[in-house]
Design a protein around this motif. Structure first.
Motif, PDB file in Angstrom:
ATOM      1  N   ILE A  51       0.750  -1.205   0.015  1.00 41.35           N
ATOM      2  CA  ILE A  51       0.045  -0.079   0.157  1.00 41.35           C
ATOM      3  C   ILE A  51       0.942   1.171  -0.012  1.00 41.35           C
ATOM      4  O   ILE A  51       0.639   2.152  -0.820  1.00 41.35           O
ATOM      5  CB  ILE A  51      -1.026  -0.069   1.399  1.00 41.35           C
ATOM      6  CG1 ILE A  51      -1.982  -1.044   1.088  1.00 41.35           C
ATOM      7  CG2 ILE A  51      -1.717   1.430   1.151  1.00 41.35           C
ATOM      8  CD1 ILE A  51      -2.657  -1.443   2.422  1.00 41.35           C
ATOM      9  N   ALA A  54       2.504   1.910  -3.446  1.00 41.45           N
ATOM     10  CA  ALA A  54       1.446   2.224  -4.301  1.00 41.45           C
ATOM     11  C   ALA A  54       1.096   3.723  -3.963  1.00 41.45           C
ATOM     12  O   ALA A  54       1.066   4.576  -4.939  1.00 41.45           O
ATOM     13  CB  ALA A  54       0.088   1.418  -4.205  1.00 41.45           C
ATOM     14  N   GLU A  55       1.089   4.153  -2.603  1.00 39.29           N
ATOM     15  CA  GLU A  55       0.864   5.497  -2.393  1.00 39.29           C
ATOM     16  C   GLU A  55       1.916   6.290  -2.741  1.00 39.29           C
ATOM     17  O   GLU A  55       1.764   7.414  -3.324  1.00 39.29           O
ATOM     18  CB  GLU A  55       0.616   5.620  -0.855  1.00 39.29           C
ATOM     19  CG  GLU A  55      -0.619   5.232  -0.369  1.00 39.29           C
ATOM     20  CD  GLU A  55      -0.615   4.884   1.148  1.00 39.29           C
ATOM     21  OE1 GLU A  55       0.113   5.282   1.880  1.00 39.29           O
ATOM     22  OE2 GLU A  55      -2.117   4.669   1.470  1.00 39.29           O
ATOM     23  N   ARG A  56       3.216   5.683  -2.635  1.00 42.19           N
ATOM     24  CA  ARG A  56       4.323   6.734  -3.161  1.00 42.19           C
ATOM     25  C   ARG A  56       4.472   6.861  -4.644  1.00 42.19           C
ATOM     26  O   ARG A  56       4.973   8.012  -4.995  1.00 42.19           O
ATOM     27  CB  ARG A  56       5.717   5.993  -2.860  1.00 42.19           C
ATOM     28  CG  ARG A  56       5.869   6.183  -1.426  1.00 42.19           C
ATOM     29  CD  ARG A  56       7.487   5.444  -0.895  1.00 42.19           C
ATOM     30  NE  ARG A  56       8.467   5.825  -1.470  1.00 42.19           N
ATOM     31  CZ  ARG A  56       9.476   6.734  -1.043  1.00 42.19           C
ATOM     32  NH1 ARG A  56       9.056   7.263  -0.004  1.00 42.19           N
ATOM     33  NH2 ARG A  56      10.237   7.151  -1.793  1.00 42.19           N
ATOM     34  N   MET A  58       1.758   7.511  -6.509  1.00 45.34           N
ATOM     35  CA  MET A  58       0.914   8.443  -6.951  1.00 45.34           C
ATOM     36  C   MET A  58       1.312   9.753  -6.816  1.00 45.34           C
ATOM     37  O   MET A  58       2.293  10.178  -6.126  1.00 45.34           O
ATOM     38  CB  MET A  58      -0.286   8.222  -6.197  1.00 45.34           C
ATOM     39  CG  MET A  58      -1.063   6.915  -6.078  1.00 45.34           C
ATOM     40  SD  MET A  58      -2.260   6.538  -4.727  1.00 45.34           S
ATOM     41  CE  MET A  58      -3.301   7.824  -5.113  1.00 45.34           C
TER      42      MET A  58
ATOM     43  N   ILE B 173      -6.413  -1.678  -4.141  1.00 44.94           N
ATOM     44  CA  ILE B 173      -5.227  -0.883  -4.424  1.00 44.94           C
ATOM     45  C   ILE B 173      -5.433  -0.156  -5.763  1.00 44.94           C
ATOM     46  O   ILE B 173      -4.916   1.077  -6.073  1.00 44.94           O
ATOM     47  CB  ILE B 173      -3.952  -1.603  -4.146  1.00 44.94           C
ATOM     48  CG1 ILE B 173      -3.821  -1.978  -3.053  1.00 44.94           C
ATOM     49  CG2 ILE B 173      -2.636  -0.931  -4.723  1.00 44.94           C
ATOM     50  CD1 ILE B 173      -2.789  -2.972  -2.506  1.00 44.94           C
ATOM     51  N   LYS B 176      -7.408   2.972  -5.902  1.00 48.80           N
ATOM     52  CA  LYS B 176      -6.839   3.797  -5.051  1.00 48.80           C
ATOM     53  C   LYS B 176      -5.797   4.698  -6.290  1.00 48.80           C
ATOM     54  O   LYS B 176      -5.688   5.903  -6.361  1.00 48.80           O
ATOM     55  CB  LYS B 176      -5.893   3.432  -3.936  1.00 48.80           C
ATOM     56  CG  LYS B 176      -5.224   4.748  -3.257  1.00 48.80           C
ATOM     57  CD  LYS B 176      -4.383   3.916  -2.018  1.00 48.80           C
ATOM     58  CE  LYS B 176      -5.133   4.056  -0.967  1.00 48.80           C
ATOM     59  NZ  LYS B 176      -4.226   4.480   0.202  1.00 48.80           N
ATOM     60  N   VAL B 177      -5.017   3.945  -6.965  1.00 48.30           N
ATOM     61  CA  VAL B 177      -4.052   4.492  -7.787  1.00 48.30           C
ATOM     62  C   VAL B 177      -4.706   5.171  -9.074  1.00 48.30           C
ATOM     63  O   VAL B 177      -4.151   5.934  -9.389  1.00 48.30           O
ATOM     64  CB  VAL B 177      -3.193   3.227  -8.338  1.00 48.30           C
ATOM     65  CG1 VAL B 177      -2.259   3.752  -9.597  1.00 48.30           C
ATOM     66  CG2 VAL B 177      -2.482   2.705  -7.399  1.00 48.30           C
ATOM     67  N   GLY B 180      -6.503   8.472  -8.126  1.00 48.51           N
ATOM     68  CA  GLY B 180      -5.678   9.172  -7.880  1.00 48.51           C
ATOM     69  C   GLY B 180      -5.929   9.830  -6.322  1.00 48.51           C
ATOM     70  O   GLY B 180      -5.386  10.871  -5.827  1.00 48.51           O
ATOM     71  N   ARG B 182      -5.590   9.713  -2.528  1.00 49.10           N
ATOM     72  CA  ARG B 182      -4.481   9.009  -1.922  1.00 49.10           C
ATOM     73  C   ARG B 182      -4.859   8.292  -0.588  1.00 49.10           C
ATOM     74  O   ARG B 182      -4.337   7.401  -0.113  1.00 49.10           O
ATOM     75  CB  ARG B 182      -3.435  10.195  -1.283  1.00 49.10           C
ATOM     76  CG  ARG B 182      -2.650  10.750  -2.281  1.00 49.10           C
ATOM     77  CD  ARG B 182      -1.767  11.580  -1.866  1.00 49.10           C
ATOM     78  NE  ARG B 182      -0.633  10.966  -0.810  1.00 49.10           N
ATOM     79  CZ  ARG B 182       0.485  10.311  -1.492  1.00 49.10           C
ATOM     80  NH1 ARG B 182       0.555  10.168  -2.853  1.00 49.10           N
ATOM     81  NH2 ARG B 182       1.441   9.991  -0.562  1.00 49.10           N
ATOM     82  N   TRP B 184      -8.219   5.684   1.012  1.00 48.56           N
ATOM     83  CA  TRP B 184      -9.319   5.265   0.600  1.00 48.56           C
ATOM     84  C   TRP B 184     -10.520   5.716   1.609  1.00 48.56           C
ATOM     85  O   TRP B 184     -10.379   6.260   2.594  1.00 48.56           O
ATOM     86  CB  TRP B 184      -9.137   3.599   1.131  1.00 48.56           C
ATOM     87  CG  TRP B 184      -8.623   2.619   0.099  1.00 48.56           C
ATOM     88  CD1 TRP B 184      -8.898   2.484  -1.078  1.00 48.56           C
ATOM     89  CD2 TRP B 184      -7.541   1.721   0.576  1.00 48.56           C
ATOM     90  NE1 TRP B 184      -7.955   1.624  -1.714  1.00 48.56           N
ATOM     91  CE2 TRP B 184      -7.058   1.090  -0.585  1.00 48.56           C
ATOM     92  CE3 TRP B 184      -6.719   1.416   1.456  1.00 48.56           C
ATOM     93  CZ2 TRP B 184      -6.293   0.116  -0.799  1.00 48.56           C
ATOM     94  CZ3 TRP B 184      -5.682   0.431   1.698  1.00 48.56           C
ATOM     95  CH2 TRP B 184      -5.568  -0.094   0.442  1.00 48.56           C
TER      96      TRP B 184
END
Lengths: 65, 561
Positions: A51, A54-56, A58, B173, B176-177, B180, B182, B184
């Motif tokens: 997770i 994935a966040e990095r 974005m 996931i 989320k990607v 955009g 960040r 949920w």
């Protein structure tokens, strides 16, 4: 990191501590506990890492719904 | 965008309606498997109840096979096919793209393994020794390969669950990607936490049943710690459906009323994370019946077991307080006046309402059972199946059916069939459950054993057992018929029996006001309910001790609850 990866990471840390407790404190010894809770800790650690990655990846400017 | 239009565009049902055909086929397959296993399991349960209460006869082996088949089919396959259908649906509903389920071939592999697992479990059940749902190797006898098939069923089920959980997490996931965003939504986060616990439970299942399968096929030693492994697995299996239940409540209430948590998204996510944090430390109470357990550990386990319902109660507080605050901001008056503003005409809402009531009853008696002094006295009595049906059927199954009622029109693109009848069924189900449960617990407190087919003992059984048996039997019939009607109406919905009605996107029932208006309201109902629950737990404990002290009995219990 956002609250999502932090919460899941926190869960994995607590499970690691509890798995260690079940593994190394004789009073808590129950066959299989350390394996089950330890593998659970690994599951949540891997999840937290995925997770966070994935966040990095974005964009830094969040789009809020 | 108006509030009404915004609600419609954000709703789970609308999001499911817009899924690609391929994704909907996957979800429809899971729903179909779930309903098929529910019918099979309920019929077996009904026959078992009729045999136990003397209204039907069966050879002991056939009777115990039905008891095993009922437990295995309902507790493992119905609950997990249904949970996986809703886990996948909620994860897919997190984004608005058309094709959303990530790793779809992996998910299909999971479904296939679960179906094969069901077949293997049934072959083992109907051709070998009846092992009951915990599959103790002590009961296998000469029927080794049949037991191997039984254990292989659980192994395949575990692998299937793992694959579906992987796909659900990947879907969340990916959403989320792609979106955009960040963070949920609360539901998006809860779905990932739920899927994580599914994966852990799969590993616990493999830990228990892989050695047993290897032994049954002659590839290893008889597992020495099967019962301990079962306790660990069973502990997960207590939490997992309850976690799914409260996530579904949260999602459905938001979809049905437009009300989200007044405590904020981060707080709600913390509450769902609590579920995972409380799983490992509360597992100790399953060891109460293990010989040689130290008094310190017994005391600690008893203390920790008190925390087992904390996350469920916390989610209840969040949902009910949020609903009450919004309703009061819209003008609701009196202590319970806000309840009248909820959409009770919606079949899913009626089912959730009854599920909450049943959880309160089941919860009170669960606390009676998990106390260190009472567990050895009650674990082998009919008290156990009587109280846990409030949880497995009255709470979890009713919630899963509520979610099907809400989501199937969207998935199948067909209107709900006979919604008025669907609105009544939660009440008839609860009525049957109350008869079965209260009579069963009364008989159990007076020593009626569980896992015994002939409780009449050739006419030598205590009079109270004989008096309670017909009530248990009638309650079981009402409960089973209600469930079968439920399935019939849902199958009718899938097949288009409700076609004469117009299929339209459901009009959202908007209870929500602005958040600033809601948080200024006083919302005391939920805390009051918790207070009543605690008083109920104390009262039930005192009553149980008083009843058991009055009985001329000695405890020599074993096994598990």
């Amino acid at each position: 990191m956002t609250e999502d990866s932090v919460f899941i990471g926190l869960v994995s840390l607590i499970w690691i501590a509890l798995a260690a407790l079940y593994a190394f404190v004789p009073m808590f010894a129950m066959p299989g506990s350390a394996v089950v809770w330890g593998s659970g800790a690994a599951v949540f650690l891997v999840l937290a890492v995925i997770i966070a990655i994935a966040e990095r990846r974005m964009p830094q400017t969040p789009k809020r719904a | 965008m108006s509030r009404d239009a915004m609600m419609r565009s954000n709703s789970i049902s609308q999001s499911l309606r817009e899924l690609s055909a391929g994704d909907r086929v996957l979800l429809k397959t899971l729903v179909s498997c779930a309903l098929t296993t529910l019918v099979f399991g309920v019929v077996l349960g009904l026959i078992t109840a009729l045999i136990r209460t003397g209204y039907a006869g069966a050879e002991p082996q056939s009777g115990y096979r039905m008891m095993t088949g009922h437990g295995v089919t309902v507790f493992f396959y119905w609950l997990y096919f249904a949970q996986m259908a809703l886990l996948m649906a909620l994860s897919a509903a997190q984004s608005s793209d058309e094709a959303r389920i990530a790793f779809a071939p992996v998910a299909w592999g999971g479904v296939l393994l679960m179906v094969l697992g069901f077949a293997a479990s049934q072959i083992g059940t109907w051709t070998g020794s009846p092992l009951l749902y915990d599959g103790s190797p002590d009961l296998v006898g000469e029927n080794k390969w049949q037991a191997g098939s039984f254990y292989t069923g659980y192994v395949l089920l575990a692998l299937g669950l793992f694959l579906l959980a992987v796909s659900a997490i990947a879907t969340a996931i990916a959403s989320k990607v792609r979106s955009g965003q960040r963070v949920w939504s609360t539901i998006g986060f809860a779905v990932v936490a739920w899927a994580g616990l599914v994966m852990v439970s799969s590993l616990a299942t493999l830990n228990t049943f892989l050695p047993a399968a290897a032994w049954a096929f002659g590839w290893g030693q008889e597992p020495a710690n099967h019962s301990t492994g079962w306790h660990l697995l069973f502990h997960n299996l207590h939490y997992l459906p309850l976690m799914g239940t409260v996530i579904i409540w949260y999602a459905l209430v938001q979809d049905l009323t437009g009300v989200g948590s007044i405590f904020g998204q981060r707080f709600s996510k913390g509450i769902f994370a609590l579920y995972l944090i409380f799983v490992p430390p509360t597992s100790l109470y399953h060891m109460f019946l293990e010989p040689g357990l130290s008094p310190v550990l017994r005391g600690l386990g008893s203390l920790l077991s008190l925390f087992i319902s904390v996350p469920t109660i916390a989610v209840f507080l969040v949902i009910v307080s949020s609903l009450e605050a919004h309703a009061r901001a819209r003008g609701a008056r009196g202590l319970f006046g806000w309840l009248r503003m909820l959409p009770w005409r919606e079949p899913a809402m009626a089912a959730i309402g009854m599920a909450v009531a049943n959880l309160a009853l089941g919860g009170i008696f669960a606390f009676v059972l998990i106390q260190e002094r009472l567990a050895p006295l009650l674990s082998d009595t009919f008290f156990v199946p009587a109280y846990f049906h409030f949880l497995t059927i009255g709470t979890v199954t009713l919630t899963l059916l509520a979610a099907f009622t809400w989501s199937m029109p969207a998935l199948f693109h067909r209107p709900l069939w006979a919604p008025r009848l669907l609105r009544v069924l939660p009440y008839t189900l609860t009525a049957g459950l109350a008869m079965f449960g209260v009579a069963g617990m009364t008989a159990g407190l007076n020593g009626m054993p569980r896992r015994v087919l002939d409780v009449a003992y050739d006419g030598t059984a205590p009079q109270l057992w004989t008096a309670m048996s017909p009530i248990i039997g009638i309650g079981a019939v009402i409960m089973a018929l209600s469930l079968l009607f439920y399935v019939a109406l849902l199958v009718g919905t899938a097949l288009g029996a409700g076609r004469q009605q117009v299929l339209a996107a459901p009009k959202p029932f908007i209870l929500a006001t602005t958040e600033s208006a809601a948080i200024r309201q006083k919302a005391w109902t939920a805390p009051l309910c918790v207070l009543v629950l605690v008083i109920g737990m104390y009262a039930a404990t005192i009553l149980t001790f008083a009843l058991l002290r009055a009985l001329p009995l000695a405890s020599a219990a074993g096994g598990s609850h």
